[in-house]
Design an enzyme around this catalytic site. Structure first.
Site, PDB file in Angstrom:
ATOM      1  N   THR A   8       0.842  -1.200   0.000  1.00  0.00           N
ATOM      2  CA  THR A   8       0.000   0.000   0.000  1.00  0.00           C
ATOM      3  C   THR A   8       0.875   1.246   0.000  1.00  0.00           C
ATOM      4  O   THR A   8       1.994   1.224   0.516  1.00  0.00           O
ATOM      5  CB  THR A   8      -0.938   0.020   1.243  1.00  0.00           C
ATOM      6  OG1 THR A   8      -1.773   1.172   1.174  1.00  0.00           O
ATOM      7  CG2 THR A   8      -0.171   0.035   2.546  1.00  0.00           C
ATOM      8  N   ASP A  68      -6.982  -6.738   2.756  1.00  0.00           N
ATOM      9  CA  ASP A  68      -8.207  -6.255   2.125  1.00  0.00           C
ATOM     10  C   ASP A  68      -9.323  -6.451   3.132  1.00  0.00           C
ATOM     11  O   ASP A  68      -9.348  -7.458   3.846  1.00  0.00           O
ATOM     12  CB  ASP A  68      -8.499  -7.016   0.833  1.00  0.00           C
ATOM     13  CG  ASP A  68      -9.459  -6.243  -0.059  1.00  0.00           C
ATOM     14  OD1 ASP A  68      -9.580  -5.007   0.110  1.00  0.00           O
ATOM     15  OD2 ASP A  68     -10.107  -6.862  -0.912  1.00  0.00           O
ATOM     16  N   SER A  69     -10.211  -5.463   3.227  1.00  0.00           N
ATOM     17  CA  SER A  69     -11.266  -5.589   4.220  1.00  0.00           C
ATOM     18  C   SER A  69     -12.585  -5.063   3.701  1.00  0.00           C
ATOM     19  O   SER A  69     -12.638  -4.371   2.680  1.00  0.00           O
ATOM     20  CB  SER A  69     -10.863  -4.867   5.509  1.00  0.00           C
ATOM     21  OG  SER A  69     -10.446  -3.570   5.205  1.00  0.00           O
ATOM     22  N   PHE A 149     -13.099   6.561   9.476  1.00  0.00           N
ATOM     23  CA  PHE A 149     -13.351   6.708   8.033  1.00  0.00           C
ATOM     24  C   PHE A 149     -14.396   5.675   7.609  1.00  0.00           C
ATOM     25  O   PHE A 149     -14.851   4.859   8.411  1.00  0.00           O
ATOM     26  CB  PHE A 149     -12.042   6.509   7.250  1.00  0.00           C
ATOM     27  CG  PHE A 149     -11.570   5.071   7.246  1.00  0.00           C
ATOM     28  CD1 PHE A 149     -10.929   4.534   8.348  1.00  0.00           C
ATOM     29  CD2 PHE A 149     -11.799   4.236   6.154  1.00  0.00           C
ATOM     30  CE1 PHE A 149     -10.510   3.204   8.367  1.00  0.00           C
ATOM     31  CE2 PHE A 149     -11.377   2.908   6.159  1.00  0.00           C
ATOM     32  CZ  PHE A 149     -10.739   2.399   7.267  1.00  0.00           C
ATOM     33  N   ASP A 152     -17.398   3.713   9.580  1.00  0.00           N
ATOM     34  CA  ASP A 152     -17.256   3.869  11.032  1.00  0.00           C
ATOM     35  C   ASP A 152     -18.470   4.527  11.706  1.00  0.00           C
ATOM     36  O   ASP A 152     -18.899   4.079  12.766  1.00  0.00           O
ATOM     37  CB  ASP A 152     -15.978   4.658  11.375  1.00  0.00           C
ATOM     38  CG  ASP A 152     -14.735   3.787  11.277  1.00  0.00           C
ATOM     39  OD1 ASP A 152     -14.889   2.557  11.172  1.00  0.00           O
ATOM     40  OD2 ASP A 152     -13.619   4.334  11.299  1.00  0.00           O
ATOM     41  N   ARG A 178      -8.807  -5.378  11.449  1.00  0.00           N
ATOM     42  CA  ARG A 178      -7.422  -5.307  10.947  1.00  0.00           C
ATOM     43  C   ARG A 178      -6.436  -5.681  12.046  1.00  0.00           C
ATOM     44  O   ARG A 178      -5.509  -6.448  11.823  1.00  0.00           O
ATOM     45  CB  ARG A 178      -7.123  -3.888  10.466  1.00  0.00           C
ATOM     46  CG  ARG A 178      -6.576  -3.836   9.067  1.00  0.00           C
ATOM     47  CD  ARG A 178      -6.276  -2.417   8.602  1.00  0.00           C
ATOM     48  NE  ARG A 178      -7.260  -1.441   9.003  1.00  0.00           N
ATOM     49  CZ  ARG A 178      -8.416  -1.260   8.382  1.00  0.00           C
ATOM     50  NH1 ARG A 178      -8.719  -1.973   7.325  1.00  0.00           N
ATOM     51  NH2 ARG A 178      -9.279  -0.372   8.802  1.00  0.00           N
TER      52      ARG A 178
HETATM   53  P1  IMP Z   1      -9.513  -1.496   2.438  1.00  0.00           P
HETATM   54  O1  IMP Z   1      -9.354  -2.936   2.605  1.00  0.00           O
HETATM   55  O2  IMP Z   1      -8.762  -0.721   3.472  1.00  0.00           O
HETATM   56  O3  IMP Z   1      -9.246  -1.052   1.020  1.00  0.00           O
HETATM   57  O4  IMP Z   1     -11.047  -1.149   2.741  1.00  0.00           O
HETATM   58  C1  IMP Z   1     -12.086  -1.309   1.796  1.00  0.00           C
HETATM   59  C2  IMP Z   1     -13.316  -0.544   2.217  1.00  0.00           C
HETATM   60  O5  IMP Z   1     -13.935  -1.193   3.327  1.00  0.00           O
HETATM   61  C3  IMP Z   1     -13.041   0.893   2.688  1.00  0.00           C
HETATM   62  O6  IMP Z   1     -13.067   1.796   1.632  1.00  0.00           O
HETATM   63  C4  IMP Z   1     -14.205   1.125   3.637  1.00  0.00           C
HETATM   64  O7  IMP Z   1     -15.348   1.493   2.917  1.00  0.00           O
HETATM   65  C5  IMP Z   1     -14.440  -0.255   4.234  1.00  0.00           C
HETATM   66  N1  IMP Z   1     -13.677  -0.407   5.508  1.00  0.00           N
HETATM   67  C6  IMP Z   1     -12.640  -1.241   5.728  1.00  0.00           C
HETATM   68  N2  IMP Z   1     -12.172  -1.133   6.987  1.00  0.00           N
HETATM   69  C7  IMP Z   1     -12.946  -0.200   7.567  1.00  0.00           C
HETATM   70  C8  IMP Z   1     -12.947   0.378   8.881  1.00  0.00           C
HETATM   71  O8  IMP Z   1     -12.150   0.056   9.767  1.00  0.00           O
HETATM   72  N3  IMP Z   1     -13.898   1.303   9.108  1.00  0.00           N
HETATM   73  C9  IMP Z   1     -14.801   1.716   8.173  1.00  0.00           C
HETATM   74  N4  IMP Z   1     -14.828   1.233   6.949  1.00  0.00           N
HETATM   75  C10 IMP Z   1     -13.908   0.279   6.631  1.00  0.00           C
END
Ligand code: IMP
Length: 207
Positions: A8, A68-69, A149, A152, A178
């Site tokens: 990242t 990825d989440s 963000f 949340d 995470r």
């Molecule tokens: P990434 O894996 O960090 O790219 O997250 C993908 C998307 O999942 C983000 O753009 C958020 O919309 C949502 N997301 C992932 N983790 C969180 C978090 O801890 N809080 C809020 N939204 C999350």
């Protein structure tokens, strides 16, 4: 110290990962301009995390970690899931995603949801390690809180009974999906580090 390249260029993410796993030398992909942006077009969080980690490992020749989440809502059959960031369309704001979610959930009594994070560690000559972390909660009736963000403000965490956006970052970083996935991977890193030390001691003895 173990050196790992993070798949990242997001400095918030790099800072958060360093805080969760101190004692590991993490490098941002910003230091590797020759590695292009890697697309997240898999059908699952696992696919995306594995693909990103393996691409970065191949292109840098170093250990690489990717995550990825996404948010999985029970009443929506696990959506938005892997499409969390583009739920309301490509390039939309967090507010637009939250608005769509609350609209789909209006009048819905089943409000259970979870955040899920998948992390993958890949490297030359090793099998890719995949670990998962989950944080359970429910979808709020309306947004609450200013921190954080993404989703949340609309995700009420089981236990504290508050949205992630109402909780201090230190609390979120202790219980988040995470943090849980990364702490699991941290145990694998300790094992790999011990193995590497044993091999290098043996090599020294043999030479
Ligand atoms: P990434 O894996 O960090 O790219 O997250 C993908 C998307 O999942 C983000 O753009 C958020 O919309 C949502 N997301 C992932 N983790 C969180 C978090 O801890 N809080 C809020 N939204 C999350």
């Amino acid at each position: 110290m173990m050196e790992i390249v993070l798949a990242t260029r997001n400095s918030d993410k790099v800072r958060e990962i360093r805080r969760i796993l101190p004692g590991v030398g993490f490098h941002s992909l910003k230091n590797f301009p020759q590695v292009p942006e890697i697309e997240e077009n898999g059908e699952t969080l696992e696919e995306n995390a594995i693909h990103k980690a393996q691409e970065v490992a191949v292109r840098t020749g170093k250990l690489a970690l990717a995550d990825d989440s996404g948010l999985e809502v029970e009443a929506l059959g696990g959506r938005p899931g892997v499409r969390s960031s583009r739920f309301a369309g490509e390039g939309v704001s967090y507010e637009e995603n939250n608005k769509k979610l609350l609209m789909l959930m209006s009048g819905e009594r089943r409000r259970g949801a979870r955040f899920r994070c998948v992390v993958a560690l890949a490297g030359p000559g090793m099998e890719t390690i995949v670990r998962e972390g989950v944080c359970r909660g429910r979808i709020a009736r309306s947004p609450c809180g200013k921190r954080g963000f993404g989703y949340d403000p609309v995700f009420i965490v089981s236990g504290p009974g508050k949205t992630f956006a109402e909780l201090p970052a230190s609390v979120k970083n202790d219980i988040s999906h995470r943090a849980r996935a990364l702490r699991k991977l941290g145990r694998d890193l300790s094992r790999i580090e011990r193995k590497l030390k044993t091999v290098s001691r043996k090599d020294k003895k043999d030479s």
